[in-house]
Design a protein around this motif. Structure first.
Motif, PDB file in Angstrom:
ATOM      1  N   UNK A  93       0.824  -1.213   0.000  1.00  0.00           N
ATOM      2  CA  UNK A  93       0.000   0.000   0.000  1.00  0.00           C
ATOM      3  C   UNK A  93       0.857   1.261   0.000  1.00  0.00           C
ATOM      4  N   UNK A  94       2.158   1.130  -0.263  1.00  0.00           N
ATOM      5  CA  UNK A  94       3.097   2.257  -0.311  1.00  0.00           C
ATOM      6  C   UNK A  94       3.267   2.948   1.027  1.00  0.00           C
ATOM      7  N   UNK A  95       3.098   2.216   2.125  1.00  0.00           N
ATOM      8  CA  UNK A  95       3.575   2.705   3.407  1.00  0.00           C
ATOM      9  C   UNK A  95       5.074   2.411   3.488  1.00  0.00           C
ATOM     10  N   UNK A  96       5.806   3.261   4.178  1.00  0.00           N
ATOM     11  CA  UNK A  96       7.254   3.110   4.302  1.00  0.00           C
ATOM     12  C   UNK A  96       7.615   2.903   5.763  1.00  0.00           C
ATOM     13  N   UNK A  97       8.560   1.994   6.015  1.00  0.00           N
ATOM     14  CA  UNK A  97       8.962   1.626   7.371  1.00  0.00           C
ATOM     15  C   UNK A  97      10.468   1.842   7.508  1.00  0.00           C
ATOM     16  N   UNK A  98      10.862   2.563   8.537  1.00  0.00           N
ATOM     17  CA  UNK A  98      12.267   2.829   8.820  1.00  0.00           C
ATOM     18  C   UNK A  98      12.584   2.279  10.210  1.00  0.00           C
ATOM     19  N   UNK A  99      13.574   1.396  10.278  1.00  0.00           N
ATOM     20  CA  UNK A  99      13.996   0.827  11.560  1.00  0.00           C
ATOM     21  C   UNK A  99      15.489   1.046  11.716  1.00  0.00           C
ATOM     22  N   UNK A 100      15.916   1.354  12.937  1.00  0.00           N
ATOM     23  CA  UNK A 100      17.333   1.586  13.165  1.00  0.00           C
ATOM     24  C   UNK A 100      17.697   1.268  14.606  1.00  0.00           C
ATOM     25  N   UNK A 101      18.963   0.916  14.790  1.00  0.00           N
ATOM     26  CA  UNK A 101      19.509   0.666  16.122  1.00  0.00           C
ATOM     27  C   UNK A 101      20.174   1.936  16.628  1.00  0.00           C
ATOM     28  N   UNK A 139      29.917  -5.352  24.209  1.00  0.00           N
ATOM     29  CA  UNK A 139      28.488  -5.049  24.295  1.00  0.00           C
ATOM     30  C   UNK A 139      28.267  -3.659  24.871  1.00  0.00           C
ATOM     31  N   UNK A 140      27.252  -2.973  24.361  1.00  0.00           N
ATOM     32  CA  UNK A 140      26.778  -1.744  24.977  1.00  0.00           C
ATOM     33  C   UNK A 140      25.257  -1.705  24.872  1.00  0.00           C
ATOM     34  N   UNK A 141      24.581  -1.173  25.879  1.00  0.00           N
ATOM     35  CA  UNK A 141      23.113  -1.110  25.836  1.00  0.00           C
ATOM     36  C   UNK A 141      22.641  -0.253  24.666  1.00  0.00           C
ATOM     37  N   UNK A 142      21.423  -0.526  24.225  1.00  0.00           N
ATOM     38  CA  UNK A 142      20.863   0.246  23.135  1.00  0.00           C
ATOM     39  C   UNK A 142      19.428  -0.147  22.867  1.00  0.00           C
ATOM     40  N   UNK A 143      18.814   0.499  21.891  1.00  0.00           N
ATOM     41  CA  UNK A 143      17.421   0.250  21.544  1.00  0.00           C
ATOM     42  C   UNK A 143      17.320   0.067  20.030  1.00  0.00           C
ATOM     43  N   UNK A 144      16.180  -0.447  19.579  1.00  0.00           N
ATOM     44  CA  UNK A 144      15.825  -0.492  18.164  1.00  0.00           C
ATOM     45  C   UNK A 144      14.509   0.265  18.016  1.00  0.00           C
ATOM     46  N   UNK A 145      14.478   1.224  17.093  1.00  0.00           N
ATOM     47  CA  UNK A 145      13.306   2.068  16.885  1.00  0.00           C
ATOM     48  C   UNK A 145      12.669   1.779  15.524  1.00  0.00           C
ATOM     49  N   UNK A 146      11.371   2.042  15.449  1.00  0.00           N
ATOM     50  CA  UNK A 146      10.604   1.907  14.212  1.00  0.00           C
ATOM     51  C   UNK A 146       9.770   3.157  14.009  1.00  0.00           C
ATOM     52  N   UNK A 147       9.794   3.681  12.788  1.00  0.00           N
ATOM     53  CA  UNK A 147       8.927   4.800  12.412  1.00  0.00           C
ATOM     54  C   UNK A 147       8.262   4.467  11.084  1.00  0.00           C
TER      55      UNK A 147
END
Length: 556
Positions: free
Chosen positions: A265-273, A284-292
């Motif tokens: 449907x032409x939605x776009x998804x961006x994910x990054x650490x 190792x270092x703490x971190x998150x993964x985000x989605x927009x």
């Protein structure tokens, strides 16, 4: 679940018939199985029974011309076990696989679940790290024998990482051209938005296509991230928008650490650490993964949402990411918690990524009572420097994931693990394969849309909207809502996606939503509201009846 083979940097794919492929699968020779750059007979593992058993697939059949191995069989002595990647074209059912190997970058494809394979070499040879295949409708070219243009995008120079290139095929992967294809993120390219500063591509070179055949990629320069788009099949890449998030350019030589996808449907998804994908040879270092998510192909974006499972404080190396039907996304990652040493394999998914506040479901694929999949010692994979795990949503909506298992290692350092995590009668140099799938929950028929009320706040009872979800490949055609047993609303349509109620009662009341799909699946969701609180929903499904079978009833 184990595949029974040694492995490396992993990739997983699910074909249109439901067959699951895992790459790589390294067979043992004289009782020894070796992974990574170490040789061995490497192919794919395949299951057609949800992982109960796995078979070895030699990805080059004898009816195709390919270099001959030392054993006299077609194929290299060892298909490389790093930076390989699957892609399934859902429109045609063709399965592609790309691999950086000598004498050049190879692309394989199969139309019959791996019984036979096509074989080709990219026009620009060895050097494309983590090359990824995708397909899109043609815009400037005429295809032959295959309805879509096939693209293979990757770094043309994996040593200096001096830009990315999307080579294309007009015959389904049989032959390739780089002529007229433009570099992006390279020293020789120039975008005015970068103000003359060095430009860098994204570390993941996936080109996200839209329904018009245009390709989208990421560009990093001047401390910013930009969305670039090619309207001419990869010849030019102008900037179309700036990414409004702080996406780290923490990859090798300033490359970005993100994943970009689109849906039908032409939605776009961006994910990054954040703070970026960890170095596989580092600590190792703490971190998150985000989605927009963007509903207009990157012109505007919704807020960033954290996706890691509760209690996971960081990840090891890259994460896997896939998009199925609109709003359905899945992640795989090796996650660390305080409760368990090392890194366990996780799958996270949501069916309503298009909502303002998506609900994410997560689970670990390996038992918490046993040692983790990655011990967390000398960098990832015991110092062997493995980067990638992967995720793939099957045609039935089930997300699969691929990992590696340090418990399968005998050399260079054996781990103290249960015997059933070892490969019988085999000495494994490196790690073994480990796969997983998230089997619950089923897509639920209702979930609150819009911002969730803060704790202690009352629900607005003048207008109440529910999103209606359906199994993959089905459409909701009828929906009925009752409140305290009385019919509140009944609607019909070709493809219902949401339903709004007005004037909900005060005090305690019970909401029951029943939906029916075009294939006969009946879903029921019930929950009780008491003032400002609500109980967890109860769901039941009666799946549509395949020919000759009774319907199946599921509960959650």
């Amino acid at each position: 679940m184990k595949t029974g083979f040694a492995g490396g940097e992993s990739a997983v794919a699910v074909t249109n018939t439901g067959a699951v492929f895992y790459s790589p699968a390294v067979q043992s020779f004289a009782g020894l199985a070796t992974q990574y750059f170490l040789g061995g007979n490497s192919g794919f593992a395949r299951t057609t029974n949800l992982g109960r058993s796995w078979s070895f697939v030699d990805p080059v059949s004898t009816n195709y011309q390919a270099p001959t191995s030392l054993a006299g069989q077609p194929g290299y002595p060892a298909w490389d076990q790093i930076d390989d990647k699957f892609f399934i074209d859902r429109d045609t059912g063709r399965l592609f696989w790309a691999d950086p190997d000598l004498p050049s970058e190879v692309v394989l494809w199969s139309d019959d679940d791996g019984l036979t394979w096509g074989y080709s070499l990219l026009a620009v040879g060895f050097g494309g790290e983590w090359t990824q295949v995708t397909t899109a409708p043609p815009r400037t070219s005429k295809t032959s024998g295959y309805p879509r243009v096939v693209y293979a995008c990757g770094e043309y120079d994996s040593i200096g990482r001096n830009g990315d290139l999307c080579q294309k095929s007009l015959d389904g992967g049989g032959s390739w051209t780089a002529a007229g294809q433009g570099l992006f993120g390279a020293p020789g390219t120039s975008h005015p938005q970068c103000a003359g500063q060095d430009e860098h591509p994204n570390f993941s070179p996936w080109a996200a296509p839209d329904s018009h055949g245009r390709l989208h990629e990421l560009l990093f320069c001047a401390g910013k991230a930009f969305l670039i788009r090619s309207d001419d099949e990869g010849a030019t890449w102008p900037v179309v928008a700036q990414i409004p998030f702080d996406v780290p350019a923490a990859g090798p030589n300033g490359t970005g650490a993100a994943e970009l996808r689109t849906d039908s449907a032409d939605n776009m998804y961006l994910a990054w650490a954040n703070p970026g994908n960890p170095n596989p040879n580092g600590g190792y270092q703490p971190g998150v993964v985000d989605l927009a998510v963007s509903h207009d192909l990157g012109a505007s974006w919704g807020p960033a949402q954290e996706v890691l499972a509760p209690g996971v404080e960081g990840i090891r190396t890259h994460f896997g990411f896939d998009v199925g039907s609109p709003g359905h996304v899945a992640f795989s990652y090796l996650g660390h918690t305080k409760a368990h040493a090392g890194f366990d394999g996780y799958i996270t998914e949501t069916f309503d990524a298009l909502a303002a506040r998506p609900l994410f479901w997560s689970a670990a694929v390996n038992p918490a009572s046993e040692p983790p999949l990655d011990s967390g010692g000398k960098g990832s994979s015991n110092g062997l420097g493995l980067d990638y795990v992967s995720a793939a949503i099957g045609p039935d909506g089930t997300p699969w994931a691929s990992f590696w298992d340090a418990c399968g290692e005998d050399l260079p350092a054996a781990a103290a693990c249960p015997s059933d995590r070892k490969t019988p009668a085999t000495t494994t140099f490196g790690f073994t394969d480990y796969a997983g799938r998230l089997t619950a929950p089923m897509p639920v028929p209702e979930a609150l849309a819009g911002p969730r009320p803060r704790r202690g706040a009352c629900i607005d009872r003048r207008r109440f909207t529910f999103h209606l979800h359906h199994p993959h490949g089905e459409r909701i055609t009828r929906a009925r809502v009752t409140i305290n047993g009385r019919l509140a609303r009944a609607v019909r349509g070709r493809d219902l996606s949401r339903l709004t109620l007005r004037r909900l009662p005060r005090g305690r009341f019970r909401v029951r939503i029943v939906t029916y799909t075009n294939r006969g699946t009946r879903a029921v969701s019930t929950r009780i509201y008491r003032g400002c609180t609500k109980t967890p929903p109860r769901h039941s499904f009666t799946l549509g009846r395949p020919r000759g079978r009774r319907p199946r009833r599921l509960h959650s």
